[in-house]
Design a protein around this motif. Structure first.
Motif, PDB file in Angstrom:
ATOM      1  N   SER A 115       2.794   7.023   8.371  1.00  0.00           N
ATOM      2  CA  SER A 115       2.421   6.501   9.673  1.00  0.00           C
ATOM      3  C   SER A 115       3.621   5.943  10.420  1.00  0.00           C
ATOM      4  O   SER A 115       3.816   6.206  11.613  1.00  0.00           O
ATOM      5  CB  SER A 115       1.352   5.421   9.526  1.00  0.00           C
ATOM      6  OG  SER A 115       0.958   4.935  10.779  1.00  0.00           O
ATOM      7  N   THR A 116       4.453   5.169   9.726  1.00  0.00           N
ATOM      8  CA  THR A 116       5.586   4.512  10.368  1.00  0.00           C
ATOM      9  C   THR A 116       6.678   5.508  10.748  1.00  0.00           C
ATOM     10  O   THR A 116       7.201   5.477  11.866  1.00  0.00           O
ATOM     11  CB  THR A 116       6.171   3.434   9.446  1.00  0.00           C
ATOM     12  OG1 THR A 116       5.167   2.459   9.180  1.00  0.00           O
ATOM     13  CG2 THR A 116       7.378   2.761  10.075  1.00  0.00           C
ATOM     14  N   ASN A 117       7.040   6.394   9.843  1.00  0.00           N
ATOM     15  CA  ASN A 117       8.193   7.264  10.053  1.00  0.00           C
ATOM     16  C   ASN A 117       7.877   8.538  10.811  1.00  0.00           C
ATOM     17  O   ASN A 117       8.741   9.078  11.504  1.00  0.00           O
ATOM     18  CB  ASN A 117       8.806   7.651   8.702  1.00  0.00           C
ATOM     19  CG  ASN A 117       9.433   6.481   7.977  1.00  0.00           C
ATOM     20  OD1 ASN A 117       9.360   5.348   8.431  1.00  0.00           O
ATOM     21  ND2 ASN A 117      10.040   6.753   6.849  1.00  0.00           N
ATOM     22  N   MET A 118       6.646   9.035  10.687  1.00  0.00           N
ATOM     23  CA  MET A 118       6.356  10.361  11.226  1.00  0.00           C
ATOM     24  C   MET A 118       5.272  10.346  12.295  1.00  0.00           C
ATOM     25  O   MET A 118       5.474  10.859  13.395  1.00  0.00           O
ATOM     26  CB  MET A 118       5.963  11.307  10.082  1.00  0.00           C
ATOM     27  CG  MET A 118       5.826  12.762  10.491  1.00  0.00           C
ATOM     28  SD  MET A 118       5.717  13.856   9.045  1.00  0.00           S
ATOM     29  CE  MET A 118       4.143  13.376   8.364  1.00  0.00           C
ATOM     30  N   ARG A 119       4.127   9.781  11.976  1.00  0.00           N
ATOM     31  CA  ARG A 119       3.015   9.795  12.932  1.00  0.00           C
ATOM     32  C   ARG A 119       3.400   9.111  14.245  1.00  0.00           C
ATOM     33  O   ARG A 119       3.188   9.652  15.334  1.00  0.00           O
ATOM     34  CB  ARG A 119       1.792   9.120  12.311  1.00  0.00           C
ATOM     35  CG  ARG A 119       0.548   9.107  13.184  1.00  0.00           C
ATOM     36  CD  ARG A 119      -0.565   8.336  12.488  1.00  0.00           C
ATOM     37  NE  ARG A 119      -1.709   8.139  13.357  1.00  0.00           N
ATOM     38  CZ  ARG A 119      -2.782   8.907  13.370  1.00  0.00           C
ATOM     39  NH1 ARG A 119      -2.858   9.942  12.549  1.00  0.00           N
ATOM     40  NH2 ARG A 119      -3.787   8.643  14.200  1.00  0.00           N
ATOM     41  N   SER A 120       3.977   7.910  14.127  1.00  0.00           N
ATOM     42  CA  SER A 120       4.340   7.175  15.339  1.00  0.00           C
ATOM     43  C   SER A 120       5.417   7.916  16.126  1.00  0.00           C
ATOM     44  O   SER A 120       5.369   7.967  17.363  1.00  0.00           O
ATOM     45  CB  SER A 120       4.820   5.767  14.989  1.00  0.00           C
ATOM     46  OG  SER A 120       5.995   5.809  14.205  1.00  0.00           O
ATOM     47  N   ALA A 121       6.383   8.507  15.429  1.00  0.00           N
ATOM     48  CA  ALA A 121       7.447   9.235  16.116  1.00  0.00           C
ATOM     49  C   ALA A 121       6.895  10.419  16.892  1.00  0.00           C
ATOM     50  O   ALA A 121       7.344  10.713  18.007  1.00  0.00           O
ATOM     51  CB  ALA A 121       8.498   9.709  15.110  1.00  0.00           C
ATOM     52  N   PHE A 122       5.905  11.092  16.328  1.00  0.00           N
ATOM     53  CA  PHE A 122       5.326  12.228  17.040  1.00  0.00           C
ATOM     54  C   PHE A 122       4.590  11.775  18.290  1.00  0.00           C
ATOM     55  O   PHE A 122       4.800  12.319  19.386  1.00  0.00           O
ATOM     56  CB  PHE A 122       4.374  13.039  16.161  1.00  0.00           C
ATOM     57  CG  PHE A 122       3.650  14.086  16.956  1.00  0.00           C
ATOM     58  CD1 PHE A 122       4.289  15.261  17.321  1.00  0.00           C
ATOM     59  CD2 PHE A 122       2.342  13.875  17.394  1.00  0.00           C
ATOM     60  CE1 PHE A 122       3.647  16.220  18.105  1.00  0.00           C
ATOM     61  CE2 PHE A 122       1.685  14.822  18.164  1.00  0.00           C
ATOM     62  CZ  PHE A 122       2.339  15.990  18.526  1.00  0.00           C
TER      63      PHE A 122
END
Length: 255
Positions: A115-122
Motif C-alpha cells: 500500500s505504501t510503496n506501490m498502491r499510493s504511488a500509482f
C-alpha cells in the motif's frame, strides 16, 4: 543554445515524504533550482522545519500533513494549495521497508508495504497525470531502488514494489507521452536515510556493500538530488520511461 536548461524557475513540484533523507534532499534541491514545493509528510514538526529551509532559499513551500496512504485526502489538499497553478513535477518518494526474510513475511507486512510503496504511488500518479494532461505537460519521478533491479538479501516485498515502480514508470511513459508527460524513475543504492541508518552502523554489512560498489563508498544525498533536478528540468525533456541508477556502480555486480 546548446546547453539545456537545468533550472526549475517558477515551477511547482510535489514531493511525497519530502522532509527526510532522499525526499528532503530533492525538496531542497528543487527549491535551490527555483521551484516552489508542496511537501507531503506525516510529521508536522518536520514539515515546518523543511518549509523554513525552503523559504530560506527564497522559494515558497506548502505543507500537507498526511500519511501517504491517505491519498484521497492528499489529492484534495493539493488542489486547495495549488489554486489553479500548473502541477509541473510530481515526485513519488515516500516509502517503507520491513526487512523480513521471505518465510517470515506476514499478511500485515505485505499489505502495509504494498500500500505504501506501490498502491499510493500509482493512484497519486494517476491524479498527477490527469492534471498534467490538461496542461499538456508535466514530469513524474518515481523513487525506486537498485532492489527493483537486482536481488537483495532480505526485504523481498520491498524489492517487489520497487520493481513494480520501474515497470509502472515504463507503462505510464508509454501511455502519457502523447500528452507531453515525462515519467522516469531513480534507483538509489545506499544513502544515509532513516531506512538505512541501522544497517550503516553494522561494519560487516557496510563492508559487504562496499565490496560490491565500484566507487567503494556510500552515496551522499546531494549526489542523488542532481538526478532529480535533471529529470524535472528542461534538460530531461527527451527522456521518459527510464530508470537512472544512482548507485556507485553497484548494479554492475548485483548483491
Amino acid at each position: 543554445m546548446y546547453l539545456p536548461d537545468f533550472r526549475l524557475d517558477n515551477k511547482l513540484a510535489v514531493i511525497t515524504g519530502g522532509t527526510k533523507g532522499i525526499g528532503k534532499a530533492i525538496t531542497l534541491a528543487f527549491a535551490e533550482s527555483g521551484s516552489d514545493v508542496i511537501i507531503i509528510a506525516r510529521n508536522e514538526k518536520d514539515l515546518q522545519q523543511t518549509k523554513g529551509e525552503v523559504e530560506a532559499l527564497g522559494r515558497k513551500a506548502f505543507t500537507i500533513c498526511h500519511d501517504i496512504n491517505e491519498y484521497p485526502q492528499i489529492k484534495s489538499e493539493v488542489e486547495k494549495v495549488r489554486e489553479g497553478r500548473s502541477l509541473d513535477v510530481w515526485v513519488n518518494n515516500a516509502g517503507m521497508n520491513i526487512r523480513s526474510e521471505a518465510e517470515h513475511v506476514t499478511e500485515e507486512e505485505w499489505d502495509q508495504i504494498i500500500s505504501t510503496n506501490m498502491r499510493s504511488a500509482f493512484f497519486l500518479s494517476q491524479y498527477a497525470g490527469t492534471v498534467m494532461k490538461e496542461a499538456g505537460k508535466g514530469k513524474i519521478i518515481n523513487i525506486s531502488s537498485v532492489g527493483g533491479h537486482t536481488a537483495l538479501r532480505t526485504g523481498v516485498v520491498y524489492a517487489m514494489t520497487k520493481s513494480a515502480l520501474i515497470q509502472m514508470t515504463k507503462n505510464l511513459a508509454l501511455e502519457w507521452g502523447k500528452y507531453n508527460i515525462n515519467v522516469n524513475a531513480i534507483g538509489p543504492w545506499y544513502f544515509p536515510t532513516a531506512l538505512t541508518e541501522k544497517l550503516l552502523l553494522d561494519k560487516e554489512y557496510v563492508q559487504a556493500i562496499l565490496e560490491r560498489t565500484p566507487l567503494n563508498r556510500i552515496g551522499k544525498l546531494e549526489e542523488l538530488s542532481g538526478a532529480a533536478v535533471f529529470l524535472a528540468s528542461d534538460a530531461g525533456n527527451y527522456m521518459t520511461g527510464q530508470t537512472l541508477f544512482v548507485d556507485g556502480g553497484m548494479t554492475i555486480y548485483g548483491f
